[in-house]
Design a protein around this motif. Structure first.
Motif, PDB file in Angstrom:
ATOM      1  N   GLY A 119      70.562  32.949  25.573  1.00  0.00           N
ATOM      2  CA  GLY A 119      71.062  33.353  26.877  1.00  0.00           C
ATOM      3  C   GLY A 119      70.621  34.739  27.299  1.00  0.00           C
ATOM      4  N   ILE A 120      70.151  35.543  26.340  1.00  0.00           N
ATOM      5  CA  ILE A 120      69.624  36.869  26.675  1.00  0.00           C
ATOM      6  C   ILE A 120      68.100  36.759  26.734  1.00  0.00           C
ATOM      7  N   PRO A 121      67.483  37.021  27.878  1.00  0.00           N
ATOM      8  CA  PRO A 121      66.026  36.881  27.988  1.00  0.00           C
ATOM      9  C   PRO A 121      65.283  37.815  27.043  1.00  0.00           C
ATOM     10  N   ASP A 122      64.142  37.367  26.550  1.00  0.00           N
ATOM     11  CA  ASP A 122      63.297  38.209  25.697  1.00  0.00           C
ATOM     12  C   ASP A 122      63.075  39.588  26.316  1.00  0.00           C
ATOM     13  N   GLU A 123      62.789  39.620  27.609  1.00  0.00           N
ATOM     14  CA  GLU A 123      62.385  40.872  28.233  1.00  0.00           C
ATOM     15  C   GLU A 123      63.493  41.923  28.229  1.00  0.00           C
ATOM     16  N   GLN A 124      64.740  41.508  28.079  1.00  0.00           N
ATOM     17  CA  GLN A 124      65.827  42.478  28.015  1.00  0.00           C
ATOM     18  C   GLN A 124      65.986  43.101  26.631  1.00  0.00           C
ATOM     19  N   VAL A 125      65.521  42.410  25.601  1.00  0.00           N
ATOM     20  CA  VAL A 125      65.761  42.886  24.233  1.00  0.00           C
ATOM     21  C   VAL A 125      64.492  43.193  23.449  1.00  0.00           C
ATOM     22  N   LEU A 126      63.337  42.793  23.963  1.00  0.00           N
ATOM     23  CA  LEU A 126      62.081  42.993  23.233  1.00  0.00           C
ATOM     24  C   LEU A 126      61.880  44.452  22.833  1.00  0.00           C
ATOM     25  N   PHE A 127      62.248  45.376  23.719  1.00  0.00           N
ATOM     26  CA  PHE A 127      61.938  46.782  23.460  1.00  0.00           C
ATOM     27  C   PHE A 127      62.900  47.437  22.484  1.00  0.00           C
ATOM     28  N   LEU A 128      63.889  46.674  21.989  1.00  0.00           N
ATOM     29  CA  LEU A 128      64.668  47.159  20.852  1.00  0.00           C
ATOM     30  C   LEU A 128      63.792  47.314  19.614  1.00  0.00           C
ATOM     31  N   SER A 129      62.641  46.671  19.612  1.00  0.00           N
ATOM     32  CA  SER A 129      61.720  46.746  18.473  1.00  0.00           C
ATOM     33  C   SER A 129      61.134  48.138  18.295  1.00  0.00           C
ATOM     34  N   ASP A 130      61.100  48.944  19.377  1.00  0.00           N
ATOM     35  CA  ASP A 130      60.445  50.242  19.270  1.00  0.00           C
ATOM     36  C   ASP A 130      60.855  51.197  20.378  1.00  0.00           C
ATOM     37  N   ILE A 131      60.355  50.986  21.593  1.00  0.00           N
ATOM     38  CA  ILE A 131      60.349  52.064  22.577  1.00  0.00           C
ATOM     39  C   ILE A 131      61.725  52.421  23.110  1.00  0.00           C
ATOM     40  N   LEU A 132      62.660  51.484  23.167  1.00  0.00           N
ATOM     41  CA  LEU A 132      64.006  51.848  23.606  1.00  0.00           C
ATOM     42  C   LEU A 132      64.699  52.731  22.559  1.00  0.00           C
ATOM     43  N   PRO A 133      64.752  52.336  21.281  1.00  0.00           N
ATOM     44  CA  PRO A 133      65.314  53.253  20.276  1.00  0.00           C
ATOM     45  C   PRO A 133      64.552  54.573  20.161  1.00  0.00           C
ATOM     46  N   THR A 134      63.236  54.533  20.357  1.00  0.00           N
ATOM     47  CA  THR A 134      62.458  55.771  20.279  1.00  0.00           C
ATOM     48  C   THR A 134      62.876  56.734  21.381  1.00  0.00           C
ATOM     49  N   GLY A 135      62.944  56.233  22.616  1.00  0.00           N
ATOM     50  CA  GLY A 135      63.370  57.081  23.717  1.00  0.00           C
ATOM     51  C   GLY A 135      64.792  57.576  23.528  1.00  0.00           C
ATOM     52  N   TYR A 136      65.674  56.692  23.035  1.00  0.00           N
ATOM     53  CA  TYR A 136      67.070  57.082  22.824  1.00  0.00           C
ATOM     54  C   TYR A 136      67.170  58.162  21.744  1.00  0.00           C
ATOM     55  N   MET A 137      66.436  57.972  20.649  1.00  0.00           N
ATOM     56  CA  MET A 137      66.462  58.971  19.578  1.00  0.00           C
ATOM     57  C   MET A 137      65.938  60.308  20.072  1.00  0.00           C
ATOM     58  N   GLY A 138      64.907  60.268  20.935  1.00  0.00           N
ATOM     59  CA  GLY A 138      64.387  61.508  21.498  1.00  0.00           C
ATOM     60  C   GLY A 138      65.438  62.266  22.272  1.00  0.00           C
ATOM     61  N   ALA A 139      66.266  61.539  23.033  1.00  0.00           N
ATOM     62  CA  ALA A 139      67.344  62.183  23.779  1.00  0.00           C
ATOM     63  C   ALA A 139      68.484  62.600  22.858  1.00  0.00           C
ATOM     64  N   GLU A 140      68.821  61.750  21.893  1.00  0.00           N
ATOM     65  CA  GLU A 140      69.913  62.055  20.968  1.00  0.00           C
ATOM     66  C   GLU A 140      69.625  63.327  20.179  1.00  0.00           C
ATOM     67  N   MET A 141      68.378  63.531  19.795  1.00  0.00           N
ATOM     68  CA  MET A 141      68.018  64.717  19.020  1.00  0.00           C
ATOM     69  C   MET A 141      68.179  66.001  19.818  1.00  0.00           C
ATOM     70  N   CYS A 142      68.356  65.892  21.137  1.00  0.00           N
ATOM     71  CA  CYS A 142      68.527  67.075  21.979  1.00  0.00           C
ATOM     72  C   CYS A 142      69.944  67.636  21.930  1.00  0.00           C
ATOM     73  N   ASP A 143      70.880  66.904  21.310  1.00  0.00           N
ATOM     74  CA  ASP A 143      72.271  67.364  21.255  1.00  0.00           C
ATOM     75  C   ASP A 143      72.781  67.741  22.646  1.00  0.00           C
ATOM     76  N   ILE A 144      72.655  66.808  23.565  1.00  0.00           N
ATOM     77  CA  ILE A 144      72.958  67.064  24.976  1.00  0.00           C
ATOM     78  C   ILE A 144      74.446  67.336  25.178  1.00  0.00           C
ATOM     79  N   SER A 145      74.737  68.396  25.933  1.00  0.00           N
ATOM     80  CA  SER A 145      76.094  68.738  26.336  1.00  0.00           C
ATOM     81  C   SER A 145      76.193  68.626  27.853  1.00  0.00           C
ATOM     82  N   PRO A 146      77.393  68.433  28.387  1.00  0.00           N
ATOM     83  CA  PRO A 146      77.543  68.376  29.843  1.00  0.00           C
ATOM     84  C   PRO A 146      76.960  69.621  30.503  1.00  0.00           C
ATOM     85  N   GLY A 147      76.193  69.414  31.556  1.00  0.00           N
ATOM     86  CA  GLY A 147      75.563  70.523  32.258  1.00  0.00           C
ATOM     87  C   GLY A 147      74.153  70.839  31.812  1.00  0.00           C
TER      88      GLY A 147
END
Length: 391
Positions: free
Chosen positions: A158-186
């Motif tokens: 029920g979940i199309p390939d195109e919605q989850v395919l990028f869990l293999s690499d680029i979505l977690p990569t982009g998320y980790m890049g942002a997470e490593m920034c220790d972002i605070s409000p503002g």
């Protein structure tokens, strides 16, 4: 089976190759239903990553259906839909137990080769040179997945390939890049590169609460996507605006609180002498990578800030501004994405509708068109942002 194979620098061929077989009790064979061309694949295509051999099967972003499992695999069975992370990880070594799956200690059988260049070896990676294991990649009809009981994420129907395919690499990569920034409000976050990974870094920075997100690129269609789809508040076309001066203007002279380099080793720069310098040093093997985005991120970053590096680097860089890095009290965080730790949380975001990764897809092609797809993607033809291939 049919597979996209490397035949030499900028030479690819889709050809018949032997079907993969179970070699280890923890293996699975997956019939690929969707695969993609990644910016990291272009480093192989353009000849910047050593230890490639003629006939190697490319591709590290893929998903599909399990058709066979080894005798020790109890978590999967034929018929299961799975997304497979690009880092091959055993799940039991010291690194994996700490969630550092991209530096798994057991998945690279050619670790000694990588150690000569890097000191210690990272994990094995699908379709990414013999230095990183020599594993056949996923731009094929079938692929052998080692440690499949640990590495594969089951996807419900029920979940199309195109919605989850990028869990293999680029979505977690982009998320980790942002997470490593220790972002605070503002916080203000600047992202170099509005390719697929950069788009997901922007979307993730927004998800994590950044107040302003500045996308830097030279292609207007990418910058439009960054603003209209990913969530960038500001865009900078570095061919039209001086980056450092513009970032200072946007941040009242402080610079961004965090800078994300999602470009990596093939950075382009509009300053002709510097670009010529890097290309000349590459030619004589005195430098392997063109680190212009990294240099600029260090110079731009606010004092006490974070430089997050998720663009791929393969070897050595020159003219690194170490004085600025040290004297501004900067922190650098980097790494190939530890994809496994992000699979379930990001899948939950997809199910909840807080992110739909399919927005980066601009081209859908057949596996047999892979050589054409690489050229379109590399040359940014037809406003190409991301190509998905189906066998």
């Amino acid at each position: 089976m049919r597979a996209n194979t490397w035949q030499g620098k900028t030479k690819l061929k889709v050809q018949e190759v032997p079907d993969p077989r179970i070699l280890n009790a923890r293996d699975a064979i997956v019939r690929v239903t969707s695969t993609a061309v990644c910016g990291s694949d272009l480093h192989l295509y353009n000849g910047f990553i050593p230890t490639m051999r003629k006939g190697d099967i490319l591709g590290h972003e893929f998903m599909g259906e399990v058709v066979e499992v080894g005798r020790s695999v109890t978590t999967l069975r034929p018929g299961d839909r799975v997304v497979v992370p690009f880092p091959i990880a055993c799940g039991h070594c010291r690194a994996c137990e700490r969630g550092l799956t991209s530096v798994c200690e057991n998945s690279n059988p050619n670790a000694a080769v990588a150690e000569k260049l890097m000191g210690h070896s990272p994990c094995g990676i699908f379709g990414y040179s013999h230095m990183l294991g020599g594993y056949a990649g996923g731009q094929a009809e079938y692929v052998r997945v080692p440690f499949a009981d640990f590495g594969s994420l089951k996807i419900e129907d029920g979940i199309p390939d195109e919605q989850v395919l990028f869990l293999s690499d680029i979505l977690p990569t982009g998320y980790m890049g942002a997470e490593m920034c220790d972002i605070s409000p503002g916080d203000v976050v600047a992202v170099w590169g509005a390719g697929p990974v950069g788009q997901f870094a922007i979307a993730s920075a927004k998800l994590l609460g950044a107040e302003r997100i500045i996308a830097i690129d030279r292609f207007d269609y990418r910058l439009r996507m960054a603003q209209e789809k990913a969530g960038a508040t500001d865009v900078v076309n570095y061919e039209d605006q001086p980056v450092l001066e513009t970032l200072d203007e946007l941040t009242a002279g402080r610079g961004p609180d965090a800078c994300i380099d999602s470009v990596g080793l093939e950075a382009h720069v509009d300053v002709t002498p510097l670009h010529a310098y890097d290309r000349a040093k590459q030619t004589v093997k005195a430098e392997t990578d063109r680190p212009h985005a990294l240099r600029e991120a260090v110079m731009a970053c606010a004092a006490g800030g974070v430089v997050s590096v998720i663009g791929v680097y393969g070897g050595f860089v020159d003219k690194f501004p170490m004085g600025a890095f040290m004297n501004k009290s900067l922190r650098m965080r980097t790494g190939q994405a530890h994809v496994h730790r992000y699979l379930k949380p990001l899948l939950d975001h997809i199910k909840a509708g807080t992110i739909d990764p399919s927005f980066v897809i601009t081209h859908r092609m057949k596996l047999d068109d892979a050589p054409k797809a690489f050229k379109i993607f590399r040359d940014k033809k037809d406003d190409c942002e991301k190509v998905v291939l189906t066998p």
